[in-house]
Design an enzyme around this catalytic site. Sequence first.
Site, PDB file in Angstrom:
ATOM      1  N   LYS A  28     -35.224   7.853   1.358  1.00 14.88           N
ATOM      2  CA  LYS A  28     -34.794   6.781   0.444  1.00 14.88           C
ATOM      3  C   LYS A  28     -33.750   7.264  -0.551  1.00 14.88           C
ATOM      4  O   LYS A  28     -33.050   6.455  -1.158  1.00 14.88           O
ATOM      5  CB  LYS A  28     -35.998   6.189  -0.298  1.00 14.88           C
ATOM      6  N   LYS A  43     -36.579   2.470  12.634  1.00 11.25           N
ATOM      7  CA  LYS A  43     -37.768   1.636  12.444  1.00 11.25           C
ATOM      8  C   LYS A  43     -37.371   0.201  12.120  1.00 11.25           C
ATOM      9  O   LYS A  43     -36.418  -0.016  11.370  1.00 11.25           O
ATOM     10  CB  LYS A  43     -38.582   2.236  11.283  1.00 11.25           C
ATOM     11  N   LYS A 102     -38.249  -4.413   6.823  1.00 12.62           N
ATOM     12  CA  LYS A 102     -37.878  -5.594   6.049  1.00 12.62           C
ATOM     13  C   LYS A 102     -36.680  -5.313   5.167  1.00 12.62           C
ATOM     14  O   LYS A 102     -36.053  -6.226   4.660  1.00 12.62           O
ATOM     15  CB  LYS A 102     -39.069  -6.100   5.231  1.00 12.62           C
TER      16      LYS A 102
HETATM   17  P1  AMP Z   1     -44.662  -1.653   4.311  1.00  8.79           P
HETATM   18  O1  AMP Z   1     -43.960  -2.874   4.798  1.00  8.79           O
HETATM   19  O2  AMP Z   1     -43.747  -0.479   4.248  1.00  8.79           O
HETATM   20  O3  AMP Z   1     -45.457  -1.865   3.079  1.00  8.79           O
HETATM   21  O4  AMP Z   1     -45.698  -1.293   5.452  1.00  8.79           O
HETATM   22  C1  AMP Z   1     -46.961  -1.916   5.561  1.00  8.79           C
HETATM   23  C2  AMP Z   1     -47.665  -1.458   6.811  1.00  8.79           C
HETATM   24  O5  AMP Z   1     -46.923  -1.843   7.964  1.00  8.79           O
HETATM   25  C3  AMP Z   1     -47.825   0.068   6.910  1.00  8.79           C
HETATM   26  O6  AMP Z   1     -49.071   0.364   7.501  1.00  8.79           O
HETATM   27  C4  AMP Z   1     -46.704   0.472   7.805  1.00  8.79           C
HETATM   28  O7  AMP Z   1     -46.966   1.677   8.476  1.00  8.79           O
HETATM   29  C5  AMP Z   1     -46.656  -0.704   8.767  1.00  8.79           C
HETATM   30  N1  AMP Z   1     -45.309  -0.862   9.332  1.00  8.79           N
HETATM   31  C6  AMP Z   1     -44.168  -1.170   8.657  1.00  8.79           C
HETATM   32  N2  AMP Z   1     -43.116  -1.196   9.492  1.00  8.79           N
HETATM   33  C7  AMP Z   1     -43.598  -0.884  10.726  1.00  8.79           C
HETATM   34  C8  AMP Z   1     -43.004  -0.744  12.030  1.00  8.79           C
HETATM   35  N3  AMP Z   1     -41.701  -0.937  12.218  1.00  8.79           N
HETATM   36  N4  AMP Z   1     -43.813  -0.429  13.063  1.00  8.79           N
HETATM   37  C9  AMP Z   1     -45.149  -0.234  12.879  1.00  8.79           C
HETATM   38  N5  AMP Z   1     -45.765  -0.343  11.694  1.00  8.79           N
HETATM   39  C10 AMP Z   1     -45.009  -0.663  10.626  1.00  8.79           C
END
Ligand code: AMP
Length: 351
Positions: free
Chosen positions: A126, A210, A213
Site C-alpha cells: 500500500k 487480486k 474493491k
Molecule cells: P477486505 O475487502 O479487504 O476487507 O476483505 C474482506 C475479506 O474478503 C477478507 O477475508 C479477504 O481475504 C477476502 N477477500 C478480499 N478480496 C478477495 C479476493 N479477491 N479473493 C478472495 N478473497 C478475498
Amino acid sequence: MSTQASAVQTPTSFKPRIFSGIQPSGGLTLGNYLGALKRFVEKQDEGIETIYCMVDMHAITVWQDPEKLRHQTREGAAAFIAAGIDPKRSILFNQSQVSAHAELGWIFSCIARMGWMSRMTQWKDKTAGKNAEAASLGLFAYPALMAADILTYHATMVPVGEDQKQHLELTRDIAIKFNNDYGLDFFPVVEPLIEGAATRVMSLRDGTKKMSKSDPSDQSRINLTDDADTIATKIRKAKTDPLPLPDSVEALRDRPEARNLVNIYAALAEHSVEQVVRDFAGAQFGTFKPALADLAVAKLSPITTEMNRLMADPAEIDRILGDGADRAEAIARPILDRTKDIVGMIRSPKG
Ligand code: AMP
Ligand code: TRP
C-alpha cells in the site's frame, strides 16, 4: 500478587468460536463473496458460534468520505444478510460500536514490534512507490487492531481469503508474546481458515492481480451491486488467452486468467476444480464464458435483489447492527477486563 491479578482466570482450552471482518471501504466484490461471505454462511450453518464485523475503524486507515462510509457499512451488513447470515444465529455488528476493539488494539500496539509491522506485505504494497511518511499511523498499526478484533472474543478460527494469511500469523505472534510476557495461557493461538477454490479471486483484467474493491477499473471486478447485464458483459470481456480449456488442472498453471475463471466457476457451482476441468475440457472461451456468466447471474442476482430490499430500510439495518454490538460487547468486555487485570491496570469498582 494483587487481588485483581489473582482473580484472573487462565483458560487452558478455548471453545470453538469464529470471528471475521470485512472493511466497508467500498462496495463488496465477487472476491469478498467467494473468499469470505459465502464461507461465513457455511460456518454459521455448521452450527459454530460466529461473530462477523464490518470493520469501519480499519476502513478509516485510508481516507473515507463520511456519508459513503455510513452507506458502505450498511450495504456490507445488507450483503451479509442477503448472502445468508442470520443476525439472530450469528452476531453481526460494526466495529466502532464496541470500544473493546480500540482498547485492546492499544494494548496490542504495545506488544507488537515495529519490525513485525514493517514486514507486513500489505503495508509494503500500500505504500510502494508512494511517500510512506504520508501514510497514516493507523495504516501501519492496522494488524494490531485486527488481532484485537479477533482476540477480544477469544475466537479460535478466522475464515479469510489468502491475502490475510500474514496478518493472521501476526495475530498468532501477538497472542504468543502476550501469553509469554505475562506467563499465562490467556489468548488462543488462532487458526486461519483459508479453504476452497476461491481463496484468491483475481482481477478480470489481469490474472496476476487480486480482484479488489479499490482497483481503479470497474471492469476488473464483479460488484455485488452489479445487475445481470453488467455481470454478463464483464465476464464476456474478461481477459483470456487464445487456447481452449485444457483437460487437466495442471495445464492451467501458467494460464492465470483461464485458471481464475475456472476457479470462480468451481466455487460458484460448488464443484471441484477437477470436475469443472473435466466438464469443459476442450471448450473454447466462447462456450465457457456464457456458461460462467449464467451461473454467476443465477447465484448473485438473488443476493443483489435482497440487498436492495434491505437497503430500502436503513433504520432496520442500524437496529440489527446495534443489537449485534450489544451481544458482541457482552462477550468482549469481560475478556478485555481480564486483560487489563493481567497487564496491571486498575479497574475501580463501579457504583
Ligand atoms: P477486505 O475487502 O479487504 O476487507 O476483505 C474482506 C475479506 O474478503 C477478507 O477475508 C479477504 O481475504 C477476502 N477477500 C478480499 N478480496 C478477495 C479476493 N479477491 N479473493 C478472495 N478473497 C478475498
Ligand atoms: N484485514 C482484513 C481485510 O482487509 C479485515 C479484517 C479486520 C479482519 N479485522 C479482521 C479479517 C479480523 C478477519 C478477522 O480483509
